[in-house]
Motif scaffolding. Structure first.
Motif, PDB file in Angstrom:
ATOM      1  N   ILE A   1     -10.729  45.731   1.442  1.00  0.00           N
ATOM      2  CA  ILE A   1     -11.074  44.742   0.881  1.00  0.00           C
ATOM      3  C   ILE A   1      -9.536  43.782   0.335  1.00  0.00           C
ATOM      4  N   CYS A   2      -8.251  44.080   0.935  1.00  0.00           N
ATOM      5  CA  CYS A   2      -7.332  43.194   0.946  1.00  0.00           C
ATOM      6  C   CYS A   2      -7.303  41.993   1.749  1.00  0.00           C
TER       7      CYS A   2
ATOM      8  N   ASN B   1       3.206  42.231  -4.161  1.00  0.00           N
ATOM      9  CA  ASN B   1       3.884  41.453  -5.129  1.00  0.00           C
ATOM     10  C   ASN B   1       3.897  39.884  -4.771  1.00  0.00           C
ATOM     11  N   PRO B   2       4.415  39.100  -5.549  1.00  0.00           N
ATOM     12  CA  PRO B   2       4.309  37.567  -5.357  1.00  0.00           C
ATOM     13  C   PRO B   2       5.138  36.930  -4.319  1.00  0.00           C
ATOM     14  N   ASP B   3       6.003  37.700  -3.834  1.00  0.00           N
ATOM     15  CA  ASP B   3       6.702  37.029  -2.809  1.00  0.00           C
ATOM     16  C   ASP B   3       6.036  37.184  -1.477  1.00  0.00           C
ATOM     17  N   GLU B   4       5.168  38.309  -1.253  1.00  0.00           N
ATOM     18  CA  GLU B   4       4.626  38.784  -0.023  1.00  0.00           C
ATOM     19  C   GLU B   4       3.158  38.416  -0.227  1.00  0.00           C
ATOM     20  N   CYS B   5       2.585  38.246  -1.170  1.00  0.00           N
ATOM     21  CA  CYS B   5       1.118  37.893  -1.215  1.00  0.00           C
ATOM     22  C   CYS B   5       0.866  37.062  -2.443  1.00  0.00           C
ATOM     23  N   PRO B   6       0.373  35.924  -2.079  1.00  0.00           N
ATOM     24  CA  PRO B   6      -0.221  34.730  -3.049  1.00  0.00           C
ATOM     25  C   PRO B   6      -1.178  35.475  -4.143  1.00  0.00           C
ATOM     26  N   TYR B   7      -1.850  36.133  -3.890  1.00  0.00           N
ATOM     27  CA  TYR B   7      -2.983  36.749  -4.750  1.00  0.00           C
ATOM     28  C   TYR B   7      -2.436  37.537  -5.860  1.00  0.00           C
ATOM     29  N   ALA B   8      -1.226  38.273  -5.700  1.00  0.00           N
ATOM     30  CA  ALA B   8      -0.515  38.759  -6.711  1.00  0.00           C
ATOM     31  C   ALA B   8      -0.113  37.813  -7.887  1.00  0.00           C
ATOM     32  N   LYS B   9       0.189  36.539  -7.469  1.00  0.00           N
ATOM     33  CA  LYS B   9       1.204  35.612  -8.356  1.00  0.00           C
ATOM     34  C   LYS B   9       0.301  35.279  -9.343  1.00  0.00           C
ATOM     35  N   GLY B  10       0.794  35.408 -10.809  1.00  0.00           N
ATOM     36  CA  GLY B  10       0.010  34.963 -11.733  1.00  0.00           C
ATOM     37  C   GLY B  10      -1.221  35.580 -12.169  1.00  0.00           C
ATOM     38  N   TYR B  11      -1.299  36.838 -11.552  1.00  0.00           N
ATOM     39  CA  TYR B  11      -2.872  37.636 -11.507  1.00  0.00           C
ATOM     40  C   TYR B  11      -3.161  37.648 -13.128  1.00  0.00           C
ATOM     41  N   PHE B  12      -2.560  38.139 -14.000  1.00  0.00           N
ATOM     42  CA  PHE B  12      -2.772  38.596 -15.369  1.00  0.00           C
ATOM     43  C   PHE B  12      -3.162  37.331 -16.049  1.00  0.00           C
ATOM     44  N   GLY B  13      -2.574  36.193 -15.771  1.00  0.00           N
ATOM     45  CA  GLY B  13      -2.775  35.185 -16.554  1.00  0.00           C
ATOM     46  C   GLY B  13      -4.013  34.284 -16.235  1.00  0.00           C
TER      47      GLY B  13
ATOM     48  N   ARG C   1      -8.638  36.183 -17.165  1.00  0.00           N
ATOM     49  CA  ARG C   1      -9.720  35.822 -18.151  1.00  0.00           C
ATOM     50  C   ARG C   1     -10.696  34.958 -17.744  1.00  0.00           C
ATOM     51  N   ASN C   2     -10.186  33.853 -17.341  1.00  0.00           N
ATOM     52  CA  ASN C   2     -11.040  32.797 -16.679  1.00  0.00           C
ATOM     53  C   ASN C   2     -11.969  33.357 -15.627  1.00  0.00           C
ATOM     54  N   ALA C   3     -11.397  34.022 -14.671  1.00  0.00           N
ATOM     55  CA  ALA C   3     -11.935  34.516 -13.554  1.00  0.00           C
ATOM     56  C   ALA C   3     -13.181  35.489 -14.036  1.00  0.00           C
ATOM     57  N   ILE C   4     -12.941  36.382 -14.940  1.00  0.00           N
ATOM     58  CA  ILE C   4     -14.084  37.143 -15.385  1.00  0.00           C
ATOM     59  C   ILE C   4     -14.925  36.500 -16.201  1.00  0.00           C
ATOM     60  N   LYS C   5     -14.870  35.407 -16.784  1.00  0.00           N
ATOM     61  CA  LYS C   5     -16.057  34.735 -17.357  1.00  0.00           C
ATOM     62  C   LYS C   5     -16.738  34.058 -16.154  1.00  0.00           C
TER      63      LYS C   5
ATOM     64  N   LEU D   1     -15.451  35.476  -5.245  1.00  0.00           N
ATOM     65  CA  LEU D   1     -14.752  35.247  -6.688  1.00  0.00           C
ATOM     66  C   LEU D   1     -13.336  35.382  -6.628  1.00  0.00           C
ATOM     67  N   ALA D   2     -12.758  36.280  -6.044  1.00  0.00           N
ATOM     68  CA  ALA D   2     -11.290  36.524  -5.790  1.00  0.00           C
ATOM     69  C   ALA D   2     -10.741  35.535  -5.075  1.00  0.00           C
ATOM     70  N   MET D   3     -10.974  35.126  -4.047  1.00  0.00           N
ATOM     71  CA  MET D   3     -10.699  33.907  -3.126  1.00  0.00           C
ATOM     72  C   MET D   3     -10.817  32.667  -3.993  1.00  0.00           C
ATOM     73  N   LYS D   4     -11.966  32.184  -4.710  1.00  0.00           N
ATOM     74  CA  LYS D   4     -12.202  31.065  -5.679  1.00  0.00           C
ATOM     75  C   LYS D   4     -11.067  31.015  -6.625  1.00  0.00           C
ATOM     76  N   HIS D   5     -10.587  32.206  -7.188  1.00  0.00           N
ATOM     77  CA  HIS D   5      -9.419  32.181  -8.511  1.00  0.00           C
ATOM     78  C   HIS D   5      -8.181  32.595  -8.056  1.00  0.00           C
ATOM     79  N   GLU D   6      -8.078  32.688  -6.520  1.00  0.00           N
ATOM     80  CA  GLU D   6      -6.645  33.318  -5.968  1.00  0.00           C
ATOM     81  C   GLU D   6      -6.305  34.533  -6.686  1.00  0.00           C
ATOM     82  N   LEU D   7      -7.034  35.501  -6.658  1.00  0.00           N
ATOM     83  CA  LEU D   7      -6.804  36.877  -7.236  1.00  0.00           C
ATOM     84  C   LEU D   7      -6.865  37.761  -6.221  1.00  0.00           C
ATOM     85  N   CYS D   8      -6.043  39.182  -6.484  1.00  0.00           N
ATOM     86  CA  CYS D   8      -6.311  40.281  -5.598  1.00  0.00           C
ATOM     87  C   CYS D   8      -7.716  40.962  -5.706  1.00  0.00           C
TER      88      CYS D   8
END
Length: 782
Positions: free
Chosen positions: A283-284, A292-304, A307-311, A328-335
């Protein structure tokens, strides 16, 4: 107040959602740093005085306007004896300490405030101190202590605020719970009618869901096991007996069937939220990159962003197949891998591989960690005959010089010099273990302590190197790191009398393996964490063997169902005068080929022939004569795509005979759905005994000592199960008609006769190829 707003949460479950910020970063949070953190916690705590209470369990009930939360947790330390108690929250890191503390202080302070509030609630008092103790994992002199003090009322305001925020965040989930429970009263069975045996299976599963406990079920192919188990479990949501169902599978095909059943249940009227969890590599978004945020943009700021992505996800509906998750993950730029896990918190049904439940290293800690109450979950364990081998694998570990050598050679430059030296020492330790032995396989009394020490030294070397600069590691190194960490953790946390240690030495490659011979106690521990569990399969025979081997007890309740299809639709024959014992294989090869020829010539159509090994299949190929039939043979290590393409060759309405030559117990022994005339014949050569080898002999010796049943547990019963799986591929619908031929004189032994007579009612003994032809002629003319 709505009963669904009564929650039981750990401190981490409460605070992490609300306060955690930052990136996913496997350089800071990984197996090495977590293990080192646990070790340093213990070392630090052991140096404190008598007034320091370590790992103190705490709990309290927090009532707010939005609901009630029973909060539980374990404080790292409580310092008593002063003017007021002080909660000590210990954090270790390989990042710069001040930078780490600045980024995560509100998160850490929130955790400690919860512990302080719980302590005052339990012990009394009007004030409590909070200490955040930070130190570096390599340079422990790099330390930072932050002290705070709070009144009871300040702590109560903080903690109640967290609880209110959390419950408001879950308001949509609570509304779903109410809708789900209301709709579970009346929603119908998704299909027009129950098949034979399906209603009985559903009734037993419903009983297990209501009352709890463990149930074993053998339900032959065609009953519809997936729907027969998931439907009654979903029905039980009405009773409020549990919060979540885990549907656990051994193979991808099983998880797809479960997903389809969940979709059908939701379509029939139940407001059901579900997710199918996939392995990270499937799924990666950035395969090959580190997390890590240096190699994967979807790791950057994940936890911040979480909440909005889950909502957003819950507002779009709670049906999370892989396509929905990735969109959904692509839309919110999440892993997407981590996101599916976080979505599972809100789902009623979680479809996942066994390892998310049972594996001691990668199980879902949010649900099954020892500090979490798992008693509100219900587990459906599909194809449970696979669980024993998977259990052995999950609790076993090995390390090889070839893996270490590849990792060492892949690290270039001076920055990795210390790591390369540490890897070379592990490699040398493995070679030293093997050096006293001349034979290629050797048994060891225990794991060499020198080897364990070199692994610990490597971890320290990596952390020292990481302190100097950010290290970019290779795929070879990451594979070694995964195996080495698993090896050390299995040794430290699980190694006991159920293990045997052996080594191999082939072509300068030394491997040391810790084999978990008997995982039943460990599997049972996992199963007993949840409210109830149903272990089911089409082939759970012999049932007493399965119960004992899997969970160490033959007294569990069980249900044995017969095939739902007319028994006269299947012809079972046993060639009683052919020996396929290893010593007789060469002399009986032509005779076996003659039986197979007669079997395939009985009727035009599609056939599978299962052989005991790839080597045997290759040896008999020159003797096989199927006339004008098209012959397809399984190859070693087929990919999923190659396997699917192989099966596509066996289509409906065949205009000529096709014969698939397969390996018993291999990739084609289960998970195959060739209905109607896509498969009309299955032949099995041999009785399925696993190949004689060191591991199976160790299993035999262990169970001989434990119960006197070594041969049965290591060879006979697993072999019998493989034969049943192969034959079970044949009759999969009301209209299926087919024949099976078992070639081996040992099938006339009592235990085989009893087993097949129970499952297939009757079978015919054939003493020659011509007898096979006559039997098939009568069968097809009836």
């Amino acid at each position: 107040m709505d009963k669904r707003r009564y929650l039981s949460l750990s401190v981490h479950q409460l605070v992490d959602v609300l306060l955690r910020q930052g990136d996913i970063d496997d350089r800071v949070y990984n197996q090495e740093t977590m293990a080192a953190g646990s070790r340093l916690h213990g070392e630090y705590q052991s140096k404190q005085g008598e007034s320091y209470l370590s790992e103190l369990p705490l709990s309290c009930r927090v009532e707010v306007e939005e609901g009630v939360i029973t909060l539980t947790g374990r404080a790292d330390g409580v310092i008593v004896g002063g003017r007021y108690p002080i909660i000590d929250e210990i954090k270790t890191t390989i990042a710069p300490v001040e930078e780490f503390a600045l980024e995560q202080e509100s998160w850490h302070l929130g955790q400690a405030a919860c512990y302080a509030y719980m302590y005052l609630r339990m012990q009394g008092g009007d004030k409590c101190g909070v200490r955040l103790t930070y130190f570096h994992q390599i340079n422990t002199d790099d330390k930072l202590i932050k002290d705070f003090e709070f009144s009871f009322f300040e702590l109560e305001k903080m903690v109640k605020g967290y609880c209110s925020d959390y419950l408001r965040f879950l308001s949509q989930t609570f509304s779903h719970y109410a809708s789900r429970d209301a709709s579970s009263k009346d929603f119908p069975f998704p299909y027009n009618e129950f098949r034979k045996g399906q209603r009985e299976l559903a009734r037993y599963v419903y009983g297990a869901a209501k009352k709890g406990g463990t149930l074993f079920v053998e339900a032959p192919t065609g009953i519809g096991k997936t729907m027969s188990t998931l439907f009654p479990a979903a029905k039980a949501f009405e009773e409020g007996r549990f919060d979540k169902v885990f549907y656990l599978t051994a193979k991808n095909t099983g998880s797809l069937s479960a997903l389809k059943a969940a979709e059908d249940i939701a379509s029939s009227g139940l407001d059901l939220w579900y997710v199918r969890l996939l392995a990270k590599e499937r799924i990666c978004f950035t395969p090959g990159a580190q997390c890590n945020p240096d190699e994967c943009p979807y790791a950057k700021g994940y936890f911040g962003k979480l909440r909005n992505a889950i909502k957003d996800a819950l507002e779009s509906g709670g049906h999370f197949d892989s396509a929905t998750v990735t969109d959904l993950a692509m839309k919110h730029e999440l892993c997407p891998f981590e996101f599916q896990l976080d979505l599972s918190n809100h789902c009623d049904v979680v479809i996942a591989d066994y390892n998310y439940f049972f594996d001691p290293i990668v199980h879902l800690e949010r649900y099954f960690d020892e500090t979490v109450d798992s008693s509100t979950y219900f587990a459906l364990i599909d194809e449970a005959h696979n669980l024993l081998d998977r259990g052995r694998d999950m609790y076993s570990a090995e390390l090889s010089t070839s893996v270490i050598h590849a990792a060492r050679k892949s690290l270039k430059g001076d920055s990795y010099k210390g790591i390369r030296v540490a890897l070379a020492k592990i490699e040398k330790a493995l070679e030293d273990v093997a050096s006293p032995f001349e034979e290629p396989r050797f048994l060891l009394e225990s794991v060499d302590e020198g080897l364990i020490k070199t692994i610990a030294n490597w971890k320290a070397a990596f952390q020292r190197a990481s302190k100097k600069k950010t290290l970019k590691t290779t795929s070879e190194y990451r594979e070694f790191s995964r195996l080495a960490n698993r090896f050390s953790r299995i040794h430290e946390e699980h190694f006991d009398a159920s293990y045997r240690v052996y080594g191999t030495h082939f072509h300068d490659d030394v491997t040391v393996r810790m084999l978990c011979i008997d995982p039943c106690a460990k599997l049972k521990e996992s199963v007993e964490k949840v409210k109830g569990a149903v272990l089911f399969s089409a082939t759970m025979s012999p049932i007493d063997y399965q119960m004992d081997a899997l969970l160490g007890d033959k007294s569990y309740p069980y249900l044995l169902l017969s095939s739902p299809f007319p028994k006269q639709n299947m012809k079972l024959m046993v060639a009683s005068k052919v020996s396929v014992r290893y010593k007789d294989r060469e002399s009986s090869r032509e005779e076996v080929a003659a039986y197979l020829k007669a079997f395939v010539e009985g009727k035009m159509g599609n056939y599978f022939v299962f052989f005991p090994s790839y080597e045997y299949m290759q040896s008999i190929l020159p003797s096989l004569d199927f006339g004008d039939a098209e012959v397809l043979a399984q190859s070693r290590q087929m990919t999923h795509r190659e396997r699917d393409e192989f099966l596509r060759q066996f289509g409906p309405n065949p205009d000529h005979t096709k014969v698939g030559l397969l390996i018993l117990g291999g990739a084609f022994s289960e998970g195959i759905d060739l209905v109607d005339d896509r498969l009309i014949g299955v032949a099995v050569v041999g009785i399925g005994l696993p190949q004689i080898g060191m591991e199976n002999d160790l299993i035999r010796a262990y169970h001989d000592q434990k119960s006197g049943q070594g041969f049965a547990y290591a060879y006979k019963d697993p072999g019998m199960n493989k034969v049943l799986q192969a034959v079970g591929r044949l009759i999969r619908s009301e209209t299926d008609v087919g024949a099976a031929l078992l070639i081996d004189d040992r099938y006339l032994q009592r235990e085989y006769r009893e087993l097949f007579s129970r499952i297939y009612d009757q079978y015919e003994v054939v003493t020659s190829p011509s007898a096979v032809a006559h039997a098939l002629s009568r069968f097809y003319k009836r």
